[in-house]
Write an enzyme that holds these catalytic residues in place. Structure first.
Site, PDB file in Angstrom:
ATOM      1  N   THR A   1       0.813  -1.216   0.000  1.00 53.38           N
ATOM      2  CA  THR A   1       0.000   0.000   0.000  1.00 53.38           C
ATOM      3  C   THR A   1       0.847   1.267   0.000  1.00 53.38           C
ATOM      4  O   THR A   1       0.504   2.263  -0.627  1.00 53.38           O
ATOM      5  CB  THR A   1      -0.930   0.008   1.241  1.00 53.38           C
ATOM      6  OG1 THR A   1      -1.647  -1.231   1.239  1.00 53.38           O
ATOM      7  CG2 THR A   1      -1.902   1.139   1.227  1.00 53.38           C
TER       8      THR A   1
ATOM      9  N   THR B   1       2.713  -4.279   4.608  1.00 51.17           N
ATOM     10  CA  THR B   1       2.834  -4.521   6.047  1.00 51.17           C
ATOM     11  C   THR B   1       2.653  -5.996   6.422  1.00 51.17           C
ATOM     12  O   THR B   1       3.170  -6.435   7.448  1.00 51.17           O
ATOM     13  CB  THR B   1       1.788  -3.691   6.826  1.00 51.17           C
ATOM     14  OG1 THR B   1       0.495  -3.998   6.303  1.00 51.17           O
ATOM     15  CG2 THR B   1       2.055  -2.212   6.696  1.00 51.17           C
ATOM     16  N   ASP B   2       1.932  -6.743   5.575  1.00 51.91           N
ATOM     17  CA  ASP B   2       1.543  -8.106   5.986  1.00 51.91           C
ATOM     18  C   ASP B   2       2.727  -8.995   6.351  1.00 51.91           C
ATOM     19  O   ASP B   2       2.667  -9.742   7.318  1.00 51.91           O
ATOM     20  CB  ASP B   2       0.736  -8.788   4.874  1.00 51.91           C
ATOM     21  CG  ASP B   2      -0.608  -8.122   4.641  1.00 51.91           C
ATOM     22  OD1 ASP B   2      -0.954  -7.197   5.396  1.00 51.91           O
ATOM     23  OD2 ASP B   2      -1.320  -8.523   3.702  1.00 51.91           O
TER      24      ASP B   2
ATOM     25  N   LYS C   1       3.386  -7.763  13.054  1.00 56.34           N
ATOM     26  CA  LYS C   1       2.112  -7.104  12.770  1.00 56.34           C
ATOM     27  C   LYS C   1       1.052  -7.777  13.638  1.00 56.34           C
ATOM     28  O   LYS C   1       0.844  -8.980  13.551  1.00 56.34           O
ATOM     29  CB  LYS C   1       1.771  -7.246  11.281  1.00 56.34           C
ATOM     30  CG  LYS C   1       0.464  -6.567  10.905  1.00 56.34           C
ATOM     31  CD  LYS C   1       0.227  -6.545   9.400  1.00 56.34           C
ATOM     32  CE  LYS C   1      -1.099  -5.851   9.110  1.00 56.34           C
ATOM     33  NZ  LYS C   1      -1.357  -5.645   7.697  1.00 56.34           N
TER      34      LYS C   1
HETATM   35  N1  ASP Z   1      -1.486  -6.843   1.504  1.00 56.03           N
HETATM   36  C1  ASP Z   1      -0.679  -5.654   1.540  1.00 56.03           C
HETATM   37  C2  ASP Z   1       0.774  -6.064   1.622  1.00 56.03           C
HETATM   38  O1  ASP Z   1       1.226  -6.526   2.619  1.00 56.03           O
HETATM   39  C3  ASP Z   1      -1.074  -4.761   2.650  1.00 56.03           C
HETATM   40  C4  ASP Z   1      -0.126  -3.613   2.890  1.00 56.03           C
HETATM   41  O2  ASP Z   1       0.494  -3.084   1.988  1.00 56.03           O
HETATM   42  O3  ASP Z   1      -0.009  -3.206   4.011  1.00 56.03           O
HETATM   43  O4  ASP Z   1       1.438  -5.907   0.645  1.00 56.03           O
END
Ligand code: ASP
Length: 452
Positions: A106, A182-183, A260
């Site tokens: 994101t 973040t995942d 996380k």
């Molecule tokens: N699914 C996304 C990722 O981890 C969510 C994010 O960007 O935080 O790439």
């Protein structure tokens, strides 16, 4: 026409083609659940098939399964503006030189305000337009290394990233920021921590939980905080993300202890089993832990060898021998287990664990409670596992254990060396003991009470 339906697959694509609908068309949809009106958005190549994604008038994006659509029609069009203004990123002799490596997620997205489409960014000029504060912190260079959602990360990508960091350090950069989904940021942070142990500059992973179209987006502040930390004296792999849901400070987490912990809130990252390394508020860093690696002028050599035939499995009631047998038969070299309680698995799987160890597979035990240590001497079952040769992972997070196992097996195949390295504190992953405030710390309260 097909070419323009970027990211669409399966029934979603068929339905749009049949109705001569393209991306950026305004459409009305009738489903059994309700009626919707919105703009058809482009999708990423990793999106699930069969869905049509639209931006509603209230600015939310929704995905609708084509099978649920009873009627669909085009009522207009809204053109996208792909470009945000590109201003030249100013350079100053007095500011540190930072490189931002983009991997996706994101945070690497910027938003077209007219249509709400999320479009992968970013040149320094675009970032300067979007977050002009960055120019007061550093001279910024950017490089897009990958454009993926972080669930699609893989050990090869960690290796490539570590090599990019090595190159950045040795070509005189003062700090590295890595934009990341973040995942799985915790996995990458751990992997880079093991691969880059003799770091001489900061490597800061950053992401965002909310895309930049939402007023509540954390993208800009996280980037500003992370870039500032990249100019600091902390020569470690760290994660820097918002520490409270009010946009007031970021926390700096050591790469091997971070996780996380919430699927949607902005202050989702926590240091587990310890307090964070530090805090950043309004450009000022306060360090909580004195034992961090300091910036120096030495060279950095990435040690990227990594054994990919390893698995991370969760211990659960009902688990049986077949699970471990599968990995033995497939030639796996190591298994990290997220054990129950102090590091247990059902006695049902003891036979297969014994066989695995006899066949030279390393078994590392971690705790699925996340907090606390393995305590495999407490119950006779734990002692039995130790006697079989299971290695206790102390306070290792399951994912850090998995990454450490792959890294260790990439360095040596000699059993006593494997054990020695797994039990050694290589990248700050082991803590001596858990200080009482480390479980469920509340940074605001601790600061107020002057405990930090
Ligand atoms: N699914 C996304 C990722 O981890 C969510 C994010 O960007 O935080 O790439």
């Amino acid at each position: 026409m097909t070419e323009n339906l970027k990211g669409y697959k399966g029934k979603g694509k068929e339905l749009l083609e049949k109705n001569k609908i393209n991306i950026w068309d305004i459409i009305q949809i009738k489903t059994g659940e309700g009626d919707y009106e919105g703009i058809v958005l482009p999708r990423t190549e990793y999106s699930a098939p069969d869905y049509i994604e639209i931006k509603l008038e209230n600015n939310y994006n929704i995905g609708i399964n084509a099978s649920d659509i009873k009627e669909i029609k085009k009522i207009g069009k809204k053109e996208a503006h792909y470009k945000i203004p590109e201003k030249t990123f100013p350079k100053s002799k007095n500011l540190p030189n930072i490189i931002l490596l983009g991997t996706g997620g994101t945070v690497a997205s910027r938003l077209d305000y007219t249509t709400g489409a999320v479009i992968p960014s970013f040149t320094p000029g675009e970032l300067f337009s979007a977050v002009p504060e960055l120019a007061d912190i550093c001279n910024l260079e950017t490089e897009i290394v990958f454009e993926i959602l972080s669930e699609n990360m893989r050990p090869e990508y960690w290796q490539q990233l570590a090599q990019k960091v090595e190159k950045a350090v040795n070509s005189g950069k003062d700090g590295v920021v890595i934009g990341h989904g973040t995942d799985t940021m915790g996995f990458t942070a751990a992997a880079l921590s093991f691969m880059l142990r003799d770091l001489s500059i900061p490597v800061v992973l950053v992401g965002s939980q909310r895309s930049s179209d939402r007023p509540s987006s954390d993208a800009a502040l996280n980037l500003i905080n992370a870039t500032t930390v990249a100019t600091s004296g902390i020569a470690e792999v760290v994660v820097c993300m918002l520490g409270s849901s009010a946009h007031d400070y970021g926390l700096i987490h050591r790469g091997t202890l971070v996780r996380k912990m919430h699927s949607s809130v902005r202050n989702t990252f926590r240091t587990i089993d310890d307090i964070p390394l530090g805090i950043i508020r309004e450009g000022k860093i306060k360090i909580f832990k004195k034992d961090y690696r300091k910036r120096d002028k030495s060279e950095t050599k990435a040690q990227t060898n990594f054994e990919k035939k390893i698995a991370l499995i969760y211990s659960y009631p009902g688990m049986n021998n077949e699970i471990i047998e599968f990995y033995i038969d497939k030639g796996y070299k190591g298994i990290a287990i997220a054990g129950t309680g102090l590091g247990h698995v059902s006695t049902e799987v003891y036979n297969s664990i014994e066989r695995a160890i006899q066949e030279g597979i390393t078994i590392l035990m971690t705790v699925q409670t996340l907090h606390g240590f393995t305590g495999m001497n407490v119950y006779s079952t734990g002692r039995e596992l130790l006697n079989m040769g299971v290695i206790p992972g102390r306070n290792l997070l399951p994912e850090t254990g998995y990454v450490k196992l792959g890294w260790v097996l990439g360095q040596t195949s000699e059993p006593s060396q494997i054990k020695k390295l797994l039990l050694e504190n290589i990248a700050g992953e082991f803590i001596e003991r858990e200080i009482p405030i480390a479980f469920n710390y509340n940074i605001d309260q601790l600061l107020k009470d002057k405990k930090l």
